[in-house]
Design a protein around this motif. Structure first.
Motif, PDB file in Angstrom:
ATOM      1  N   ALA A  10       0.814  -1.225   0.000  1.00  0.00           N
ATOM      2  CA  ALA A  10       0.000   0.000   0.000  1.00  0.00           C
ATOM      3  C   ALA A  10       0.841   1.266   0.000  1.00  0.00           C
ATOM      4  O   ALA A  10       0.328   2.344  -0.289  1.00  0.00           O
ATOM      5  CB  ALA A  10      -0.935   0.001   1.206  1.00  0.00           C
ATOM      6  N   ASN A 151      -8.950   9.373  -2.054  1.00  0.00           N
ATOM      7  CA  ASN A 151      -8.959   7.912  -2.051  1.00  0.00           C
ATOM      8  C   ASN A 151      -8.525   7.444  -0.668  1.00  0.00           C
ATOM      9  O   ASN A 151      -7.450   7.812  -0.200  1.00  0.00           O
ATOM     10  CB  ASN A 151      -7.989   7.380  -3.110  1.00  0.00           C
ATOM     11  N   THR A 153      -6.986   4.904   1.387  1.00  0.00           N
ATOM     12  CA  THR A 153      -6.099   3.757   1.166  1.00  0.00           C
ATOM     13  C   THR A 153      -6.464   2.560   2.027  1.00  0.00           C
ATOM     14  O   THR A 153      -6.353   1.417   1.588  1.00  0.00           O
ATOM     15  CB  THR A 153      -4.645   4.163   1.492  1.00  0.00           C
ATOM     16  N   GLN A 158     -13.127   5.562  -3.024  1.00  0.00           N
ATOM     17  CA  GLN A 158     -12.578   6.627  -3.867  1.00  0.00           C
ATOM     18  C   GLN A 158     -13.714   7.492  -4.403  1.00  0.00           C
ATOM     19  O   GLN A 158     -14.778   6.994  -4.771  1.00  0.00           O
ATOM     20  CB  GLN A 158     -11.801   6.014  -5.034  1.00  0.00           C
ATOM     21  N   SER A 176      -2.962   8.813  -2.543  1.00  0.00           N
ATOM     22  CA  SER A 176      -2.992   7.443  -3.043  1.00  0.00           C
ATOM     23  C   SER A 176      -3.677   7.278  -4.394  1.00  0.00           C
ATOM     24  O   SER A 176      -3.827   6.146  -4.862  1.00  0.00           O
ATOM     25  CB  SER A 176      -3.648   6.511  -2.015  1.00  0.00           C
ATOM     26  N   ASP A 177      -4.073   8.381  -5.044  1.00  0.00           N
ATOM     27  CA  ASP A 177      -4.617   8.190  -6.393  1.00  0.00           C
ATOM     28  C   ASP A 177      -4.234   9.290  -7.380  1.00  0.00           C
ATOM     29  O   ASP A 177      -4.750   9.331  -8.498  1.00  0.00           O
ATOM     30  CB  ASP A 177      -6.133   8.000  -6.371  1.00  0.00           C
ATOM     31  N   LYS A 197       3.211   6.318  -3.354  1.00  0.00           N
ATOM     32  CA  LYS A 197       2.218   5.392  -3.869  1.00  0.00           C
ATOM     33  C   LYS A 197       2.155   5.429  -5.400  1.00  0.00           C
ATOM     34  O   LYS A 197       2.239   4.400  -6.057  1.00  0.00           O
ATOM     35  CB  LYS A 197       0.851   5.689  -3.258  1.00  0.00           C
ATOM     36  N   SER A 296     -12.530   1.769  -5.106  1.00  0.00           N
ATOM     37  CA  SER A 296     -11.279   2.384  -5.534  1.00  0.00           C
ATOM     38  C   SER A 296     -10.619   1.567  -6.643  1.00  0.00           C
ATOM     39  O   SER A 296     -10.691   0.330  -6.652  1.00  0.00           O
ATOM     40  CB  SER A 296     -10.322   2.484  -4.351  1.00  0.00           C
ATOM     41  N   ASN A 299      -6.963   0.761  -4.356  1.00  0.00           N
ATOM     42  CA  ASN A 299      -6.888  -0.116  -3.177  1.00  0.00           C
ATOM     43  C   ASN A 299      -8.151  -0.954  -3.105  1.00  0.00           C
ATOM     44  O   ASN A 299      -9.241  -0.428  -2.850  1.00  0.00           O
ATOM     45  CB  ASN A 299      -6.735   0.698  -1.891  1.00  0.00           C
ATOM     46  N   SER A 337      -3.295  -3.351  -3.340  1.00  0.00           N
ATOM     47  CA  SER A 337      -3.077  -1.986  -3.816  1.00  0.00           C
ATOM     48  C   SER A 337      -2.537  -2.042  -5.231  1.00  0.00           C
ATOM     49  O   SER A 337      -1.478  -2.611  -5.486  1.00  0.00           O
ATOM     50  CB  SER A 337      -2.102  -1.249  -2.888  1.00  0.00           C
ATOM     51  N   TYR A 339      -1.666   0.346  -7.726  1.00  0.00           N
ATOM     52  CA  TYR A 339      -1.265   1.651  -8.238  1.00  0.00           C
ATOM     53  C   TYR A 339      -0.798   1.559  -9.688  1.00  0.00           C
ATOM     54  O   TYR A 339      -0.660   0.462 -10.246  1.00  0.00           O
ATOM     55  CB  TYR A 339      -0.176   2.232  -7.347  1.00  0.00           C
TER      56      TYR A 339
END
Length: 362
Positions: A10, A151, A153, A158, A176-177, A197, A296, A299, A337, A339
């Motif tokens: 994460a 977002n 996490t 989200q 995180s986004d 992230k 999301s 995540n 997660s 990403y």
């Protein structure tokens, strides 16, 4: 090179392999100057060029309009939780928040140390399994700003649409986004994000701030915590996190080379759909934590029938080369997660593992 792990951590999180290989190639000597980027002065022409180029790349990729300053700061998003109210929450004003989970709560608690706060909307009653409806928020005239966590996490929710706050500044924690999809930056007075992230390694925090917010800020707070000082000095008031900014530069170039944010969003939705389908088609073996309308693409949180089975899932996944699938300690469960840098192949491998694990444990 031995096989790389399927990295679903994460944060710090996966980085693009191409970026790591480029950094490895330049690690000892940067662009023929006889030194590593970590060894040069932050006052050198080489670093100033890197600093300016990284800002330009971010402005281009994120479609940041004129009238915004980009800053590369230290202390992570957690320092921004305090720095924002220190600078922007003035006497007689109220900092308002949309409470969506763990990170929004941390931001609220920090702001309470500096002034009056209020929650404008919350999904706490639903255990933060969704983003609350923010389409018709009514904000009092004494609102200093509205803060949202783009977002969550830990919970795995989200925003699909952001609130329209009119003349009231909208501030977004996008740690995180950020850069996972196109965003209308002009809706925001400020966006900030820890890099670890979607932007690069830990050590640098990106702040995008509308220039009018820099006017008439308090002078009685620490110099290092004043946005106007950081903006005026182009993030070079003191020694910046040089290597982290360098890595952000490489990540931004990688995003650009791979089609920009529209392509990132398409790729993210395709790869996360694989995992959400494994959850939704499992006849209840896996249970998604978040309401489908708030899921999301960064995540993915889910549960099994009991904690013992979840522990078995984590153990067997680690043996199969997967990393980071245990849920956050505060909520338990499981989390993947996904990403930008997590490849489609890793998500396909996880979906296949989930199907096999279900078959063996049903």
């Amino acid at each position: 090179m031995s096989k790389r792990a399927y990295n679903f951590n994460a944060g710090p999180a996966a980085l693009p392999l191409e970026v790591l290989e480029k950094a490895q190639k330049e690690f000892v000597e940067y662009q023929g100057i006889g030194m590593s980027i970590m060894e040069i002065s932050h006052r050198s022409s080489q670093y100033e060029q890197l600093n300016d180029e990284t800002q330009s790349l971010l402005k281009e990729l994120f479609a940041i309009p004129d009238g915004y300053k980009i800053m590369f700061l230290q202390g992570g998003a957690s320092t921004q939780f305090a720095m924002i109210p220190m600078n922007l929450l003035k006497p007689g004003k109220v900092a308002r928040f949309v409470h969506t989970g763990s990170w929004a709560e941390k931001a609220i608690k920090e702001a309470q140390l500096f002034g009056e706060t209020a929650v404008a909307a919350s999904s706490e009653a639903d255990k933060f399994n969704r983003i609350p409806d923010v389409s018709n928020l009514q904000l009092d005239a004494n609102t200093a700003y509205l803060h949202v966590t783009s977002n969550e996490t830990i919970e795995g929710s989200q925003y699909q649409q952001y609130p329209d706050t009119g003349s009231i500044p909208l501030i977004g924690d996008m740690s995180s986004d950020i850069l996972s999809r196109p965003v209308d930056v002009s809706k925001f007075a400020m966006i900030y994000a820890g890099a670890q992230k979607n932007l690069g390694p830990s050590g640098v925090t990106v702040v995008i701030m509308r220039e009018d917010l820099l006017n008439d800020l308090p002078k009685n707070i620490s110099t290092m915590l004043r946005y106007e000082i950081q903006a005026k000095n182009n993030s070079l008031y003191n020694t910046p996190p040089v290597y982290s900014v360098y890595m952000v530069n490489l990540v931004l170039k990688w995003i650009k080379e791979n089609g920009g944010l529209a392509a990132m969003e398409k790729r993210n939705r395709e790869k996360t759909d694989l995992i959400y389908q494994a959850i939704d088609n499992s006849n209840g073996f896996y249970r998604g934590v978040v309401d489908p309308g708030s899921r999301s693409i960064m995540n993915i949180t889910f549960r099994l029938q009991d904690e013992e089975l979840e522990k078995k899932f984590v153990k067997e996944s680690e043996q199969a080369g997967f990393v980071g699938l245990k849920g956050h300690r505060s909520v338990g469960g499981l989390r993947a997660s996904t990403y930008n840098a997590v490849p489609y192949e890793a998500c396909k491998a996880l979906a296949d593992f989930m199907a096999d694990f279900q078959k063996r444990n049903s």
